[in-house]
Design a protein around this motif. Structure first.
Motif, short mmCIF file in Angstrom:
data_model
loop_
_atom_site.label_atom_id
_atom_site.label_comp_id
_atom_site.label_asym_id
_atom_site.label_seq_id
_atom_site.Cartn_x
_atom_site.Cartn_y
_atom_site.Cartn_z
N HIS A 106 0.81 -1.22 0.00
CA HIS A 106 0.00 0.00 0.00
C HIS A 106 0.84 1.27 0.00
O HIS A 106 0.33 2.38 0.23
CB HIS A 106 -0.98 0.02 1.18
N GLU A 145 -7.48 -4.63 7.39
CA GLU A 145 -7.16 -3.21 7.30
C GLU A 145 -6.06 -2.95 6.27
O GLU A 145 -6.13 -1.97 5.50
CB GLU A 145 -6.71 -2.69 8.67
N ALA A 161 -7.51 -3.32 2.76
CA ALA A 161 -8.32 -2.15 2.39
C ALA A 161 -7.43 -0.97 2.02
O ALA A 161 -7.69 -0.25 1.05
CB ALA A 161 -9.25 -1.78 3.55
N LYS A 162 -6.36 -0.76 2.78
CA LYS A 162 -5.41 0.32 2.45
C LYS A 162 -4.77 0.08 1.09
O LYS A 162 -4.55 1.02 0.31
CB LYS A 162 -4.34 0.41 3.54
N LEU A 189 -7.35 0.77 -1.67
CA LEU A 189 -7.55 2.22 -1.76
C LEU A 189 -6.37 2.89 -2.46
O LEU A 189 -6.56 3.78 -3.31
CB LEU A 189 -7.74 2.81 -0.36
N ARG A 207 -13.10 -9.55 3.53
CA ARG A 207 -12.27 -8.51 2.90
C ARG A 207 -13.03 -7.70 1.86
O ARG A 207 -12.73 -6.53 1.66
CB ARG A 207 -10.99 -9.11 2.30
N GLU A 251 -14.77 -4.89 3.72
CA GLU A 251 -13.79 -3.91 4.22
C GLU A 251 -13.28 -3.02 3.09
O GLU A 251 -13.15 -1.80 3.24
CB GLU A 251 -12.63 -4.66 4.87
N ILE A 252 -12.99 -3.63 1.95
CA ILE A 252 -12.50 -2.88 0.80
C ILE A 252 -13.59 -1.96 0.25
O ILE A 252 -13.34 -0.80 -0.07
CB ILE A 252 -11.97 -3.84 -0.28
N ALA A 304 -16.08 -0.63 1.81
CA ALA A 304 -16.29 0.49 2.72
C ALA A 304 -15.18 1.53 2.56
O ALA A 304 -15.45 2.74 2.53
CB ALA A 304 -16.34 -0.01 4.16
N ALA A 305 -13.94 1.08 2.43
CA ALA A 305 -12.82 2.02 2.29
C ALA A 305 -12.91 2.79 0.97
O ALA A 305 -12.69 4.00 0.93
CB ALA A 305 -11.50 1.26 2.37
N GLU A 314 -15.87 5.32 1.19
CA GLU A 314 -15.61 6.40 2.13
C GLU A 314 -14.70 7.47 1.53
O GLU A 314 -14.80 8.65 1.88
CB GLU A 314 -14.98 5.82 3.40
N HIS A 315 -13.84 7.06 0.60
CA HIS A 315 -12.87 7.99 0.02
C HIS A 315 -13.22 8.40 -1.41
O HIS A 315 -12.35 8.83 -2.18
CB HIS A 315 -11.47 7.38 0.07
#
Length: 324
Positions: free
Chosen positions: A93, A145, A148-149, A152, A171, A174-175, A177-178, A181-182
């Protein structure tokens, strides 16, 4: 002898007849070509266990991409070989990581190309497993986490599709949502929903330098003996927001592709993996089979089973054959 009124051979007697009623067709626009990206400049290294496939440096990517587009192969999936690895796979990441640089290079030089990125940690961890470890065991939730980073960071670099291949539970959610959100709610997730702990991955692990340093991946990848479990895995990913479901490997799991096709209305992808590719190449080089015909027949079997998208190292070869 009395024949039935209908004779199937009537519609097989030449290519015009056969083509007229052909049920499945291969289209290069539905292929995704894997690319292995390595550090350095002006580098192109052959992969011994995958004849015709190369590791290339970032400055060579545009040339590869233009060749794909010229053949009608509009999509690639990227795998990176970082300069350094650590226990947490932090290079996955990094803002200027190997894949993040590769995405920007392709989007700058060949913007019309669709760029898919593999989201996993095995290429970036010094232990070769697909997540971070606690007591030599992959910790599922701690890994989410980082995944997801990573996804992103790929989206922010310009990736068109992210494809998590780690097989950690949860996963996709989680991905998703990330990304949302961005501000990347339009970036689809192509989930390796059904990924088996297969012996067909060997040449890929050579190419990407990602073999586990101890143990294996059977604790998180699927047991090859199971098929009903594949539906449970795919259902979870659909519920979590996957846009495309993938089965990996392809040829050894045609029944699984077919079951997913019958069960779900999402696009189905299949990964025709390195070992499946290498066996055909090796036999063809020895003159034991007609390589072109076996390649075409194999890819058609994946299509016939129900795959909409085929990830294959044969993408360029098959596109050339179709053009001929």
């Amino acid at each position: 002898m009395v024949f039935p009124e209908y004779r199937p051979r009537r519609m097989r007697k030449n290519e015009a007849f056969r083509g007229l009623i052909r049920e499945n067709r291969l289209d290069p626009a539905q292929f995704i070509y894997p690319l292995f990206v390595m550090p350095g400049k002006n580098k192109r290294e052959a992969i011994a266990s995958m004849p015709g496939v190369f590791r290339v440096s970032i400055d060579q990517l545009a040339q590869e991409a233009r060749e794909c587009l010229e053949l009608g192969v509009n999509s690639v999936i990227l795998f990176g070989l970082p300069e350094k690895k650590d226990a947490m796979g932090s290079g996955a990441h990094a803002k200027n990581g190997i894949i993040q640089q590769a995405i920007r290079e392709l989007k700058n030089k060949v913007p019309e190309l669709m760029v898919v990125t593999d989201v996993c940690l095995c290429e970036y961890t010094d232990h070769g497993h697909c997540g971070c470890l606690i007591n030599n065991d992959v910790d599922n939730d701690a890994t989410l986490e980082i995944l997801a980073k990573t996804a992103l960071s790929h989206a922010e670099a310009g990736a068109d599709i992210v494809a998590p291949s780690d097989m950690m539970d949860g996963r996709v959610a989680e991905i998703r949502a990330a990304l949302d959100e961005h501000g990347h709610e339009t970036v689809p997730i192509m989930s390796y929903a059904v990924k088996y702990a297969s012996a067909f991955y060997g040449p890929f692990r050579d190419a990407a330098d990602c073999a586990p340093q101890f143990g294996d991946r059977r604790g998180y990848q699927m047991d090859p003996a199971n098929s009903r479990e594949a539906l449970r895995e795919a259902t979870l990913d659909v519920d979590e927001g996957a846009d495309i479901l993938m089965v990996k490997p392809a040829v050894a799991y045609l029944d699984i592709i077919s079951r997913l096709r019958d069960e779900f209305d999402l696009p189905i992808a299949a990964y025709h993996v390195s070992g499946e590719y290498a066996m055909i190449k090796a036999a063809a080089e020895r003159g034991w089979i007609d390589g072109d015909r076996v390649m075409a027949e194999t890819l058609l079997s994946i299509k016939r089973a129900g795959a909409d998208i085929i990830i294959t190292y044969f993408a360029k070869d098959m596109a050339r054959l179709l053009r001929r």
